[in-house]
Scaffold this active site. Structure first.
Site, mmCIF file in Angstrom:
data_model
loop_
_atom_site.group_PDB
_atom_site.id
_atom_site.type_symbol
_atom_site.label_atom_id
_atom_site.label_comp_id
_atom_site.label_asym_id
_atom_site.label_seq_id
_atom_site.Cartn_x
_atom_site.Cartn_y
_atom_site.Cartn_z
ATOM 1 N N ASP A 5 -2.367 12.870 2.318
ATOM 2 C CA ASP A 5 -1.270 12.988 3.287
ATOM 3 C C ASP A 5 -1.687 13.998 4.361
ATOM 4 O O ASP A 5 -2.765 14.596 4.282
ATOM 5 C CB ASP A 5 0.042 13.356 2.589
ATOM 6 C CG ASP A 5 -0.012 14.729 1.932
ATOM 7 O OD1 ASP A 5 -1.016 15.466 2.107
ATOM 8 O OD2 ASP A 5 0.952 15.087 1.241
ATOM 9 N N PHE A 20 4.570 16.986 5.634
ATOM 10 C CA PHE A 20 5.778 16.933 4.822
ATOM 11 C C PHE A 20 5.983 18.237 4.048
ATOM 12 O O PHE A 20 7.084 18.782 4.007
ATOM 13 C CB PHE A 20 5.720 15.740 3.851
ATOM 14 C CG PHE A 20 6.969 15.570 3.044
ATOM 15 C CD1 PHE A 20 8.089 14.983 3.609
ATOM 16 C CD2 PHE A 20 7.037 16.002 1.733
ATOM 17 C CE1 PHE A 20 9.260 14.842 2.874
ATOM 18 C CE2 PHE A 20 8.198 15.863 0.986
ATOM 19 C CZ PHE A 20 9.314 15.272 1.558
ATOM 20 N N GLY A 54 9.652 9.175 6.393
ATOM 21 C CA GLY A 54 11.009 9.625 6.668
ATOM 22 C C GLY A 54 12.089 8.906 5.891
ATOM 23 O O GLY A 54 13.261 8.953 6.249
ATOM 24 N N ASP A 103 3.697 5.674 -3.269
ATOM 25 C CA ASP A 103 3.321 6.863 -4.033
ATOM 26 C C ASP A 103 4.596 7.592 -4.394
ATOM 27 O O ASP A 103 5.606 7.472 -3.688
ATOM 28 C CB ASP A 103 2.455 7.822 -3.197
ATOM 29 C CG ASP A 103 3.306 8.660 -2.265
ATOM 30 O OD1 ASP A 103 3.760 8.122 -1.244
ATOM 31 O OD2 ASP A 103 3.576 9.844 -2.577
ATOM 32 N N CYS A 142 4.404 -2.080 -24.030
ATOM 33 C CA CYS A 142 3.398 -1.259 -23.343
ATOM 34 C C CYS A 142 2.130 -1.158 -24.189
ATOM 35 O O CYS A 142 2.195 -1.063 -25.416
ATOM 36 C CB CYS A 142 3.961 0.136 -23.084
ATOM 37 S SG CYS A 142 2.786 1.234 -22.258
ATOM 38 N N CYS A 178 -0.250 1.259 -23.675
ATOM 39 C CA CYS A 178 -0.896 2.561 -23.463
ATOM 40 C C CYS A 178 -1.242 3.220 -24.803
ATOM 41 O O CYS A 178 -0.774 2.804 -25.864
ATOM 42 C CB CYS A 178 -0.021 3.481 -22.597
ATOM 43 S SG CYS A 178 1.235 4.412 -23.488
ATOM 44 N N CYS A 214 1.822 4.314 -26.873
ATOM 45 C CA CYS A 214 2.581 3.241 -27.508
ATOM 46 C C CYS A 214 1.783 2.538 -28.607
ATOM 47 O O CYS A 214 2.358 1.990 -29.538
ATOM 48 C CB CYS A 214 3.056 2.238 -26.458
ATOM 49 S SG CYS A 214 4.292 2.966 -25.347
ATOM 50 N N HIS A 254 1.910 7.323 -20.389
ATOM 51 C CA HIS A 254 2.796 6.158 -20.562
ATOM 52 C C HIS A 254 3.497 5.797 -19.256
ATOM 53 O O HIS A 254 3.506 4.628 -18.851
ATOM 54 C CB HIS A 254 3.846 6.403 -21.651
ATOM 55 C CG HIS A 254 4.901 5.347 -21.616
ATOM 56 N ND1 HIS A 254 4.749 4.119 -22.213
ATOM 57 C CD2 HIS A 254 6.096 5.305 -20.961
ATOM 58 C CE1 HIS A 254 5.809 3.360 -21.938
ATOM 59 N NE2 HIS A 254 6.639 4.060 -21.195
HETATM 60 ZN ZN LIG Z 1 3.223 3.209 -23.306
#
Ligand SMILES: [Zn+2]
Length: 377
Positions: A91, A95, A220, A270, A308, A310, A313, A339
């Site tokens: 960026d 900001f 903005g 983002d 999930c 991940c 999980c 996660h």
């Molecule tokens: Zn997960």
């Protein structure tokens, strides 16, 4: 950089594409986790790769203050310094200067501010922001703009639009006049301002889009305005921004916001939400939000989210994560962050598939219907 649209939804403005960058391709729509000070909090590059992350965001303001551009330059740029060989977007620092720094004084020439860390005095303008981002070596450089708060009146919003238009030319000129540092190209994204005012949004788009070569950002928004106003502005800009360039909606947001914005033609996002909320014990799942600190999870030995894949999980229970987060154990913060980031990246991947398969409109209505009862999604 090059952007190719590979599939477009027939019932909305959603599209799937590939953005070719000096550090490899990014399939869009994409979510970019925020690596504020050169790290996505608690997640190393290996974990990010596993979660499906293809591009991260670095904050110019924070990296300028600590460790400083000299150290990053000596390291060979931000990619080298942080050991991340995929694309990075930085960026402009604007900001944070407006929202975080103290005693900032804004004129047409730039912004004078005091560091939020030690009160030291600094000055940012388009040239300074471009010089820092050139030293960081990001693939995508954000224009130095003025982002007014969500409740800004029309006069303040108009001043911000004027400055943003004046500054984009200064950004472009600085980048054109100064050599690249690390052998790869950097692409400047102009930012459309205009707060919640239709006429200002149209004017800002007309003034900054000519500076876009491969990407333009919507700034903005998600700064305190009504959510309905935010989507009205995104809808309006869908008709104003070039279709053949990626559109980046800055600082958004919740999973349902991402789905709604993709439907309106946005390609890049983002937000600190997946990682910040994870550290507070708030997990995004296919069942909605789970506040893992709640008493009832102390003895819940189920998987956090069976949809999930991940590491959390696949290997641990809600009860264990509840315990880790309650005692503020680093491992808990890390697993929860992993996660949530995985949830966001899987959501983007699902959207890309649904667009490519021609089912996005139906899928999006179903997802939004299912999640509408879940506060925080
Ligand atoms: Zn997960």
């Amino acid at each position: 950089m090059r952007f190719n649209i590979s599939a477009a939804d027939s019932g909305s403005s959603a599209r799937a594409g590939i953005l070719e960058t000096p550090h490899g391709p990014i399939t869009t729509p994409i979510f970019m986790p925020v690596g504020t000070v050169g790290a996505v909090k608690s997640l190393d590059p290996e974990a990010l790769n596993t979660a499906g992350v293809r591009i991260i965001l670095g904050n110019t303001y924070h990296l300028y203050l600590r460790p400083g551009t000299e150290i990053i330059n000596t390291a060979g740029g931000l990619h080298q310094f942080i050991g991340w060989d995929k694309p990075i977007l930085t960026d402009s620092g604007g900001f944070q200067v407006f929202s975080l720094a103290k005693m900032n004084k804004i004129t047409d020439d730039g912004v004078e501010f005091q560091s939020h860390l030690d009160g030291s005095r600094h000055f940012f303008n388009p040239a300074v922001s471009m010089e820092i981002q050139r030293n960081l070596g990001s693939d995508i450089i954000m224009a130095f703009d003025q982002c007014p708060p969500g409740d800004a009146g029309i006069e303040m919003a108009e001043v911000a639009v004027k400055r943003t238009s004046r500054w984009i030319a200064e950004c472009r000129d600085w980048l054109a006049e100064n050599p690249l540092l690390y052998g790869h190209d950097q692409t400047l994204f102009p930012i459309v301002q205009g707060s919640v005012y239709e006429e200002l949004r149209r004017r800002s788009a007309a003034e900054v889009v000519p500076f876009a070569t491969c990407g333009v950002a919507i700034g903005g928004l998600a700064v305190g305005e009504e959510k309905s106003a935010m989507f009205e502005m995104i809808d309006l800009l869908d008709g104003e921004l070039p279709r053949d360039q990626p559109r980046y909606l800055m600082g958004v947001g919740r999973p349902t916001d991402l789905v709604r914005a993709v439907r309106l033609g946005v390609d890049m996002f983002d937000c600190v939400m997946p990682t910040r909320n994870a550290r507070n014990g708030q997990l995004f799942t296919s069942h909605g939000i789970i506040n893992i600190k709640n008493q009832k999870y102390k003895t819940d030995f189920a998987t956090l989210d069976e949809a999930c894949d991940c590491y959390l999980c696949r290997n641990f229970t809600r009860a264990y994560l509840c315990h880790l987060i309650r005692v503020n154990e680093i491992l808990g913060l890390r697993l929860a962050s992993l996660h949530n980031v995985t949830y966001y990246l899987n959501l983007m991947s699902t959207m890309r598939e649904q667009i490519s398969d021609g089912n996005f409109t139906i899928w999006a209505a179903d997802y939004l219907g299912k999640m509408s009862d879940h506060q925080g999604m």
